[in-house]
Design a protein around this motif. Structure first.
Motif: not given
Length: 810
Positions: A185, A249, A285-286, A290, A294, A308-313
Motif C-alpha cells: 500500500k 491484496d 492497514g489500519k 486504510a 476488505n 482503492d488499496s488506500v481505502i480498504y484494509d
C-alpha cells in the motif's frame, strides 16, 4: 416314541405361532400411535393410513393393510408408501478434451444427473466414476513481487523465452498465461513520504524505479508467450520500507476480477506467486488509515491498478480461503528459503488450495517449480457437496483407481494419473423427516479443485402423503372452525389444538376434560403424559427421549455403527421403546448381524481367528493355557504369538517407507492406507493394534518402526496403518563388531586394573612387613645387653689423660 415326536412337533408349532403373533403385535404397535398420515407412513414400512373421511371404526387409522380393510376402510383411500424412485437423467460417457474443441464435450464425471427417493432411516448408494481429462485447459497467472529485492528474479523470468512454452506444452496443449505484480500500500508507514522517495522509492539504491503501488494487472490470460515475456520485460520494479508486502491484496484482486484477468469458465486455475517477503494481513492497514473492511470485490482502474488499496484494509486469510473455494483457484507460493517456514504456516491454514515451493534466490528453477506444482495439483482428486443445507447426509467410498481394489471411506485420492478411472460410491442417508410432507433436496457433488463437472442429485424425501382434501369430490364432510381436512381427518390449524380445535395452544389454563385426554386409560391413577411431557390442549408434548400418545415410550436405542434408531430402515422398527428387528438382525438396537462375516479378519477364513466367539458382530476373545488372553478386533494376537495381520501389513509399510507406492497399497484383494503420525502421543484407540517392523533404511541403518493398524469390517475390507515412531541405529554387523570391540576393551581394561590393584596391594603388604622387620630388629639390638649378660661389645673406647697437653707438638 411316536408320542414324544408328536409332542415335540406340537411344541415347536405352538412356539412358531406364538412368535408370529408376537411379531404381528409389534408391527401393529409400531403404527397405531400416529395420528397424521406422514408420521404414520414414516413409522415403519408396513404402516398404512386410512384417508377415508367417513371411517368410523375404533381401529386406528394408522395400521397395517389387513386391519384397515377388515375395519371398513375403502381400498382406494388407503395411503401407502410411495414407490422408490431411481432415474438416471443424464449419463454421458467419460471423454477427454478433443483437439480444436477446448470447451466442447469434455466429461470427467459419469453419470451427471440422477433422480432418486429416500425414506426416513434409509440409505441408498449412488455409484459414479471420475477420470481426469487429458489436455484439460490450464489458466496460469504469474503474480510477481516486484519490490527492489526481486529485480534479479524479473530478469530471469524474461530470459525464459521458448523454454516456458515448451514446459507448458508438456503439461497441456491448452494453456493460457497472464502476468501481474504487487508491492505494498502506498501509505506511511509502509513507504517513505519524503518527496524524492515518493517519486523514486529506489533513490537510496541510486536507481530509478516506479512509485510504490499495491497491485497492478499487466497482462490478461493469453496463449501468446511472447506477449507475456514482453510485459514482464517492460514492467518496472518498485520499493517499500518493510519486508512484508501486500500479497493478499493482490491475490484477492486476481481471484475476484475474473473478467479483467480472463479466467475461463472451464479450466484449471493456478496462480504462481513469486515473493521473498512476508504477508500483511487484516488489521495492518489500519496503521496507515486504510480502515474499511476488505470486501473481496474487484477494484481495478482502467490502467490495471488496485487504486482503492488506500481505502480498504488487507484481507484476512479466512476471506482468501473463501474466495479460493468459491472460484476454485489454486495458489503456489514460490518463495525463497528465508521465508519458506513462514509460508508453510500459511499453507496449513489454506491447505486445500495452496502449495509451497522453494524458489532459488534468482528464480532460476521457476520452470521446475511450475511443472512440479502442476503435477502435484492434478494428482489430487477430492470431492465435496452442498448437502449441509438439508437433512440428507452423504458419505463417500472409493477405490482410488486401484483395479479390483475394495472401497474405503474417503473423499480424497492422491497419486492420480491421466487415464486412471476412480470409482466412487456416495451413500445418501435420511435419518428422519424434518417435516411430514414431500420435499425435494438437490445435492451437487463436484471435484473440489475444479467444481465444473458435477453429479447433480435430485432427492425426493418421501415424508408426506398424496391425500389432500380436494381429491375427495363427492364428500361433504365439514370440519370444525380452526381446522381443515387433511387425509380424511380434520387437522387443527396452526395455533389451535384439542378434539374440536377450540383450544389455543397459548392458553395456559387447560381444562380438566382436555387434561384427561393426556392420561393413559390403561393405567390406573396415571398422571398426565406419564410425567414425561406436558399436556397442551389434550395432546402430550413429550420430553426429549420419550414418545407415544401418552409419552409412555422411551426412544429406542440407536445403532453405534450408523447412529440411527434401531439401525435404520431394513434392520428394525422402533415400537414404544423396543426395537423390532427384521430377519438377519438382532440386539437392542438391531445392530447385531446374524451372520459372522464382520468377525472374520481380512484375508482369513476363521471366525475370530479361531480364538473367540462372534457376539453381535464383534469378537469376544478367549484365553488359552499356552498363549494366555487373545486380543484384537479379530482375536488375532496374544502376548506370545505372532500377529498375522502385522505380517500382512509389513509389505505396505515397507513400500511406503521406500517411496515405491502411494498412500494406498493393495495386496491381493485388500487395501491398506498408510500414513505417518510420528508426533502423535495419544493412546491407542479402540481396535488399534501395535506392531513393530525392523528393516534397514537407505543409509544402511537398522531401524525399528512402530505402527498401528485398525481393520474395517469385511463388507468394506481395508486396513488403516499409522506409523507412530521411528528408531534407527547402526546396522547389525557393525553393531556386533563395535559391541565385540567394546567388550574386549572392557575385558583388557578390567584385567589391567585387576593386575594393578593386586600388584599395588602386594607392594603395600611387602613394605609393611619390611617396616615391621626393621622395627623389631632395632628393638632387638637395643635390648640385647640387658637380655644377655654374657654379651661383650666388640667396640673399645680409649680416652686420653686429662693432663696431657693436646696442643704440644713434638
Amino acid at each position: 416314541m411316536y408320542r414324544k415326536v408328536l409332542c415335540l412337533c406340537v411344541f415347536l408349532f405352538l412356539g412358531y405361532v406364538n412368535g408370529q403373533a408376537e411379531q404381528q403385535l409389534l408391527n401393529k404397535l409400531a403404527c397405531i400411535d400416529h395420528e397424521e398420515c406422514g408420521a404414520c407412513l414414516s413409522a415403519a414400512p408396513h404402516c398404512r393410513w386410512c384417508a377415508d373421511p367417513y371411517y368410523k371404526s375404533a381401529v386406528p387409522r394408522c395400521n397395517d393393510d389387513v386391519s384397515l380393510v377388515q375395519s371398513g376402510c375403502s381400498q382406494g383411500l388407503i395411503q401407502r408408501p410411495l414407490p422408490a424412485l431411481w432415474e438416471i437423467v443424464s449419463n454421458n460417457t467419460l471423454q477427454d478434451v478433443q483437439p480444436g474443441n477446448i470447451l466442447g464435450h469434455v466429461v470427467q464425471i459419469q453419470p451427471q444427473n440422477i433422480r432418486l427417493s429416500l425414506k426416513p432411516r434409509e440409505t441408498r448408494k449412488v455409484k459414479f466414476s471420475y477420470r481426469p481429462a487429458k489436455n484439460y485447459p490450464l489458466d496460469l497467472y504469474y503474480l510477481m513481487d516486484l519490490t527492489w529485492s526481486m529485480k534479479d528474479d524479473k530478469e530471469t523470468l524474461v530470459s525464459l523465452g521458448d523454454a516456458l512454452t515448451v514446459t507448458l506444452k508438456n503439461l497441456t496443449d491448452n494453456f493460457r498465461i497472464g502476468f501481474g505484480s504487487f508491492a505494498d500500500k502506498p501509505l506511511m508507514p509502509f513507504i517513505s513520504v519524503d518527496e524524492k522517495r515518493l517519486a523514486n522509492p529506489c533513490a537510496m539504491e541510486e536507481h530509478a524505479c516506479e512509485p510504490t503501488y499495491n497491485y497492478r494487472h499487466h497482462l490478461s490470460l493469453t496463449d501468446q508467450v511472447k506477449d507475456f515475456i514482453d510485459n514482464v520485460n517492460t514492467s518496472a520494479v518498485t520499493a517499500n520500507l518493510d519486508n512484508a508486502e501486500g500479497q493478499l491484496d493482490a491475490l484477492v484482486q486476481v481471484i475476484s476480477c475474473g473478467r479483467r484477468i480472463g479466467w475461463s469458465a472451464h479450466s484449471r486455475k493456478i496462480v504462481i506467486m513469486l515473493t521473498d517477503g512476508s504477508i500483511h494481513t487484516a488489521g495492518d492497514g489500519k496503521l496507515a488509515g486504510a480502515a474499511k473492511r476488505n470486501d473481496g470485490e474487484c477494484h481495478l482502474d482502467d490502467n490495471g491498478y488496485y487504486a482503492d488499496s488506500v481505502i480498504y484494509d488487507y484481507p484476512s486469510l479466512e476471506q482468501v480461503y473463501r474466495l479460493l473455494d468459491k472460484y476454485k483457484v489454486n495458489v503456489v507460493f514460490a518463495v525463497t528459503d528465508s521465508v519458506k517456514s513462514y509460508y508453510d504456516n500459511v499453507h496449513q491454514l489454506l491447505d486445500d488450495f495452496t502449495y509451497v515451493a522453494k524458489l532459488e534466490s534468482d528464480s532460476s528453477n521457476i520452470l521446475k517449480l511450475v511443472k512440479k506444482s502442476y503435477e502435484d495439483i492434478v494428482s489430487v482428486v477430492d470431492f465435496e457437496d452442498d448437502s449441509s443445507s438439508g437433512p440428507v447426509k452423504v458419505q463417500y467410498f472409493t477405490n482410488c483407481g486401484v483395479k479390483g481394489g475394495s472401497m474405503m471411506e474417503t473423499t480424497r485420492c492422491t497419486g492420480v494419473e491421466y487415464g486412471m478411472t476412480l470409482d466412487y460410491e456416495a451413500h445418501l442417508t435420511l435419518d428422519s423427516c424434518p417435516e411430514y410432507k414431500k420435499i425435494t433436496q438437490k445435492v451437487r457433488i463436484s471435484e473440489s479443485q475444479l467444481g465444473q463437472d458435477s453429479l447433480d442429485l435430485e432427492v425426493e424425501l418421501h415424508c408426506g402423503c398424496d391425500c389432500e382434501a380436494d381429491q375427495i369430490k363427492d364428500m361433504s364432510l365439514t370440519c370444525p372452525s380452526n381446522s381443515h381436512l387433511v387425509c380424511g381427518v380434520c387437522q387443527c390449524n396452526k395455533g389451535w389444538s384439542g378434539p374440536l380445535c377450540d383450544c389455543s395452544i397459548e392458553d395456559e389454563a387447560a381444562s380438566a376434560a382436555l387434561e384427561a385426554q393426556c392420561r393413559d386409560p390403561n393405567v390406573n391413577r396415571s398422571i398426565a403424559c406419564s410425567g414425561t411431557g406436558d399436556c397442551l390442549c389434550g395432546k402430550c408434548d413429550c420430553d426429549r427421549g420419550y414418545s407415544g400418545r401418552y409419552c409412555q415410550c422411551k426412544n429406542c436405542e440407536r445403532s453405534v455403527e450408523n447412529g440411527m434408531e434401531c439401525g435404520g430402515i431394513g434392520r428394525g422398527t422402533c415400537v414404544c421403546g423396543q426395537c423390532s428387528c427384521v430377519a438377519g438382525w438382532g440386539g437392542a438396537a438391531c445392530d447385531c448381524p446374524a451372520a459372522s462375516d464382520s468377525c472374520i479378519a481380512p484375508g482369513a477364513t476363521d471366525v475370530c481367528s479361531g480364538h473367540g466367539d462372534c457376539v453381535c458382530g464383534r469378537c469376544e476373545c478367549m484365553a488359552s493355557e499356552e498363549d494366555g488372553k487373545y486380543s484384537g478386533m479379530f482375536c488375532e494376537t496374544c502376548a506370545t504369538c505372532e500377529n498375522p495381520l502385522c505380517a500382512n501389513a509389513e509389505p505396505c509399510v515397507s513400500c511406503h517407507l521406500n517411496n515405491t507406492c502411494t498412500d494406498l497399497c493393495t495386496i491381493g484383494n485388500l487395501n491398506y492406507t498408510v500414513s505417518e503420525r510420528l508426533r502423535d502421543t495419544e493412546t491407542l484407540k479402540n481396535g488399534e493394534i501395535s506392531c513393530i517392523l525392523r528393516m534397514e533404511n537407505e543409509e544402511g541403518q537398522e531401524c525399528q518402526y512402530k505402527y498401528t493398524y485398525s481393520a474395517a469390517s469385511s463388507s468394506m475390507i481395508s486396513m488403516e496403518i499409522v506409523i507412530r515412531s521411528i528408531d534407527c541405529y547402526q546396522a547389525t554387523k557393525a553393531k556386533i563388531m563395535n559391541s565385540a570391540l567394546i567388550i574386549m576393551a572392557c575385558v583388557i581394561a578390567g584385567g589391567l586394573i585387576a593386575i594393578l590393584v593386586f600388584k599395588s596391594a602386594q607392594i603395600v603388604s611387602d613394605r609393611r612387613a619390611y617396616a615391621k622387620f626393621v622395627k623389631e630388629a632395632e628393638e632387638s639390638r637395643l635390648h640385647m645387653q640387658e637380655l644377655n649378660p654374657l654379651y661383650i661389645s666388640p667396640i673399645s673406647e680409649f680416652r686420653m689423660p686429662e693432663a696431657y697437653n693436646r696442643d704440644k707438638i713434638d
